[in-house]
Motif scaffolding. Structure first.
Motif, PDB file in Angstrom:
ATOM      1  N   SER A 201       0.823  -1.209   0.000  1.00  0.00           N
ATOM      2  CA  SER A 201       0.000   0.000   0.000  1.00  0.00           C
ATOM      3  C   SER A 201       0.858   1.259   0.000  1.00  0.00           C
ATOM      4  O   SER A 201       0.353   2.373   0.110  1.00  0.00           O
ATOM      5  CB  SER A 201      -0.914   0.006   1.235  1.00  0.00           C
TER       6      SER A 201
ATOM      7  N   THR B  91       0.927   3.992   3.156  1.00  0.00           N
ATOM      8  CA  THR B  91      -0.163   4.890   3.543  1.00  0.00           C
ATOM      9  C   THR B  91      -1.087   4.232   4.557  1.00  0.00           C
ATOM     10  O   THR B  91      -1.841   4.915   5.221  1.00  0.00           O
ATOM     11  CB  THR B  91      -1.008   5.309   2.328  1.00  0.00           C
TER      12      THR B  91
ATOM     13  N   ALA C 288      -8.535  10.444   2.866  1.00  0.00           N
ATOM     14  CA  ALA C 288      -7.916   9.423   2.018  1.00  0.00           C
ATOM     15  C   ALA C 288      -8.681   8.098   2.065  1.00  0.00           C
ATOM     16  O   ALA C 288      -8.229   7.089   1.541  1.00  0.00           O
ATOM     17  CB  ALA C 288      -6.466   9.217   2.446  1.00  0.00           C
TER      18      ALA C 288
ATOM     19  N   ASP D  99     -11.449   6.959   0.617  1.00  0.00           N
ATOM     20  CA  ASP D  99     -11.883   6.346  -0.648  1.00  0.00           C
ATOM     21  C   ASP D  99     -10.707   5.710  -1.386  1.00  0.00           C
ATOM     22  O   ASP D  99     -10.810   4.591  -1.891  1.00  0.00           O
ATOM     23  CB  ASP D  99     -12.563   7.394  -1.533  1.00  0.00           C
ATOM     24  N   ALA D 100      -9.589   6.426  -1.393  1.00  0.00           N
ATOM     25  CA  ALA D 100      -8.401   5.904  -2.067  1.00  0.00           C
ATOM     26  C   ALA D 100      -7.932   4.630  -1.377  1.00  0.00           C
ATOM     27  O   ALA D 100      -7.593   3.635  -2.031  1.00  0.00           O
ATOM     28  CB  ALA D 100      -7.308   6.965  -2.059  1.00  0.00           C
TER      29      ALA D 100
ATOM     30  N   ALA E  90     -10.062   1.692  -2.252  1.00  0.00           N
ATOM     31  CA  ALA E  90      -9.746   1.153  -3.581  1.00  0.00           C
ATOM     32  C   ALA E  90      -8.456   0.346  -3.547  1.00  0.00           C
ATOM     33  O   ALA E  90      -8.364  -0.732  -4.143  1.00  0.00           O
ATOM     34  CB  ALA E  90      -9.645   2.302  -4.586  1.00  0.00           C
ATOM     35  N   ASP E  91      -7.455   0.866  -2.833  1.00  0.00           N
ATOM     36  CA  ASP E  91      -6.167   0.163  -2.717  1.00  0.00           C
ATOM     37  C   ASP E  91      -6.355  -1.210  -2.114  1.00  0.00           C
ATOM     38  O   ASP E  91      -5.854  -2.208  -2.619  1.00  0.00           O
ATOM     39  CB  ASP E  91      -5.199   0.968  -1.821  1.00  0.00           C
TER      40      ASP E  91
END
Lengths: 404, 235
Positions: free
Chosen positions: A93, A96, A233, A235-236, A239-240
């Motif tokens: 990831s 993050t 962050a 939503d990101a 997705a990750d």
């Protein structure tokens, strides 16, 4: 001047019939106090839920194993989440995400001759940061303990007491977890009740130790937690995680994933919606009693107009205009309702206080609810006062003077 | 001296009771000058109450005109009539019609409240009028604490508070014993002597005798209208 006289007359009339005035306003008192108490109760419940969830960490995503699908049919078999998945998330990831797997189960603890049954969670050191769990005595375990499958434990603040001792004394000593000796590395600060998550009552050990030494080689994780650096962050990160786990589990894009990713705030949303519905419902019922109270006011104002027909006649003969009479009775109704409203606020705020003290329910008196209830009661005074007042204003002075 | 206070021209008042029309007044013409003391007399059903209501601006005529102190009031609105009652007419009723829960002083102040007079001036003027009717020491008493005669004197003080063009007394002695009744009439005579125009509605000859002129009504029209001496004998 006239308004002073009107107010004076209204107050005199109300004072002349104290009991009747009080009984008349009782409906308004009950209505207003019920609205305030109900909204306070609802608000209290909502604040409590929000507080609990913020304790759990709003920027933490929970990943759980889902069901395996076969041609669109859930087969009932649950796909595994493994430590390898957690490692993949941590490594791919890009730093993050702060990741911790979790294996948990209720397990028997023992210290000397004391026994206790507690939730034991096998986690990584990152776990403590996610939920703001801080060490009070001793120290945390680290990655080295995880890799070495070391028998070390961090205790929640209440666990030592359940084992008949205190946290500071227990640090450095050995307790038995499912019959195996574990060194108590540290004891956490008290966290308080956070709903279904009660860290004060729990024991935390390294994931690897839990897997291989306590739960007998169990591979399946209860869940994986991923803390996102900021809520923006989210939503990101979502997705990750989805992308990385799909690759790990070899699920093609478009197919149903065999895991689920949940956000704590989704949970809050669901709870909030429920409590709000309840609050609205209760406040609505309370509002109905306000309207019933208003009808009571109208009733007594009609009686008052009839009783004071002669007074109305005298005032008209002496030069009172229709408007002056109309205002006199309207303001009397308004004063009645407003007095009821103020008493209702006192009873409502007091009632909320009593509920929180005696029944131990959280209540938060909402100023908007107080103002709305007060305004509403004044509005009811106007609405239900206008008709009796008009009847008074329309009285013919000759008939009114002759009225016995 | 010959300023007209009341002038009516063909004053008619009809009431509709079911399918019947009651002709209470069938064309009344009267003129009353400033400073007069007039009794309106007549048996019950003669229309004297109806006439009193019209003169007192408590009601409007079906037909005809009525001028009070130079103002044509027969076709004014309700609010204008309220103002006329407040400014131009002082009422004294048979049943006193005081507010039982208000003090004598407050009762006397009442018309001034509706006239929009400030509190200080109201008090001052109400006190003066109560002293005029010799009730200066009873100002803070409420009507139930006063005798009938005292109550009626409070009513007179209230009637005079706006210095009205006309004092309208409807059977003012009807609820008083004969001695207090005489005292009451003496108050009215005094007032008339100092220039107050008074219209007195009564059916008692003895009471009418205190006035200077009698107007007799019969079946809705004026049957007699004459000046008389102190014994009530036509001059």
């Amino acid at each position: 001047m006239l308004i002073k006289e009107i107010l004076r007359v209204a107050l005199t009339a109300i004072r002349a019939n104290v009991l009747r005035s009080f009984l008349t306003t009782l409906g308004i008192i009950i209505g207003v106090s019920a609205v305030i108490a109900m909204v306070a109760l609802g608000e209290g419940a909502q604040r409590r839920i929000e507080e609990q969830i913020s304790k759990m960490g709003t920027n933490v995503l929970t990943i759980r194993a889902g069901q395996r699908h076969w041609g669109g049919v859930a087969t009932g078999e649950t796909e595994d989440l493994t430590v390898e998945d957690a490692e993949a998330l941590r490594d791919r990831s890009g730093g993050t995400l702060s990741i911790s797997p979790e294996l948990s189960s209720r397990v028997q603890l023992a210290y000397l001759r004391w026994n206790s049954n507690n939730q034991v969670r096998g986690v990584w050191p990152e776990y403590f940061g996610m939920y703001n769990l801080n060490i009070e005595h001793g120290e945390m375990f680290d990655q080295g303990h995880v890799q070495g499958r070391r028998r070390v434990a961090i205790l929640g603040s209440a666990v030592a007491e359940e084992l008949g001792t205190t946290g500071s004394l227990l640090v450095g000593n050995k307790i038995q977890i499912r019959g195996q000796p574990f060194e108590v590395l540290g004891v956490l600060e008290e966290k308080g009740d956070a709903g279904w998550f009660r860290p004060d009552d729990e024991v935390f050990i390294p994931t690897s130790t839990a897997q291989f030494r306590v739960f007998g080689g169990r591979r399946r994780l209860s869940s994986i937690y991923a803390q996102v650096s900021s809520t923006n962050a989210m939503d990101a990160a979502f997705a990750d995680i989805d992308r990385i786990l799909r690759r790990e589990h070899k699920v093609r894009p478009g197919d149903n994933a065999d895991f689920s990713i949940r956000n704590a705030s989704d949970l809050i949303g669901a709870f909030t919606a429920t409590t709000q519905t309840f609050t609205m419902l209760l406040a609505g019922i309370a509002a109905i009693s306000l309207i019933v109270g208003g009808i009571g006011i109208m009733n007594i104002m009609l009686v008052s107009v009839t009783e004071r027909t002669r007074e109305i006649g005298i005032r008209k003969a002496l030069g009172a205009t229709k408007k002056a009479i109309l205002f006199q009775f309207l303001i009397e109704a308004l004063v009645l309702c407003f007095m009821g409203g103020i008493l209702g606020v006192i009873v409502g705020v007091g009632g909320a206080e009593v509920l929180s003290r005696i029944a131990n329910w959280d209540t938060v008196v909402v100023p908007e609810a107080v103002l709305t209830a007060l305004g509403f009661s004044a509005g009811i005074g106007l609405f239900f006062g206008i008709w009796p007042a008009q009847r008074a204003a329309k009285l013919n002075p000759i008939d009114a003077l002759r009225y016995e | 001296m010959s300023e007209l206070i009341i002038q009516t021209d063909g004053l008619k008042k009809y009431y509709i009771l079911g399918s019947e029309t009651v002709r209470a007044l069938r064309g009344v013409n009267i003129e009353i000058n400033s400073g007069e003391f007039v009794s309106i007399m007549g048996p019950s059903g003669s229309g004297k109450s109806t006439l009193m209501n019209l003169i007192g601006c408590l009601d409007t005529p079906t037909e005809g005109q009525y001028w009070l102190n130079g103002i044509q009031v027969s076709d004014l609105s309700d609010d204008d009539l309220a103002r006329i009652r407040n400014q131009e007419i002082g009422f004294v009723f048979q049943t006193f019609n005081l507010l039982p829960r208000a003090t004598a002083l407050h009762n006397v102040e009442l018309p001034l409240i509706y006239a929009g007079v400030g509190a200080k001036e109201r008090r001052q003027r109400a006190k003066e009028k109560l002293e005029l009717v010799k009730l200066g020491d009873r100002m803070d008493h409420r009507p139930p604490e006063l005798s009938g005669g005292q109550r009626q004197r409070v009513a007179v003080a209230r009637a005079l508070i706006n210095n009205p063009a006309l004092l309208l007394a409807d059977e003012p002695t009807g609820n008083l014993d004969s001695v207090t009744g005489e005292e009451m009439m003496a108050v009215l005579v005094d007032l008339n002597n100092s220039g107050q125009t008074i219209v007195l509605v009564t059916h008692e000859k003895d009471i009418a005798a205190y006035s200077k002129r009698q107007i007799h009504l019969h079946d809705g029209i004026v049957s007699k209208d004459f000046l008389h001496d102190k014994a009530g004998v036509q001059a």
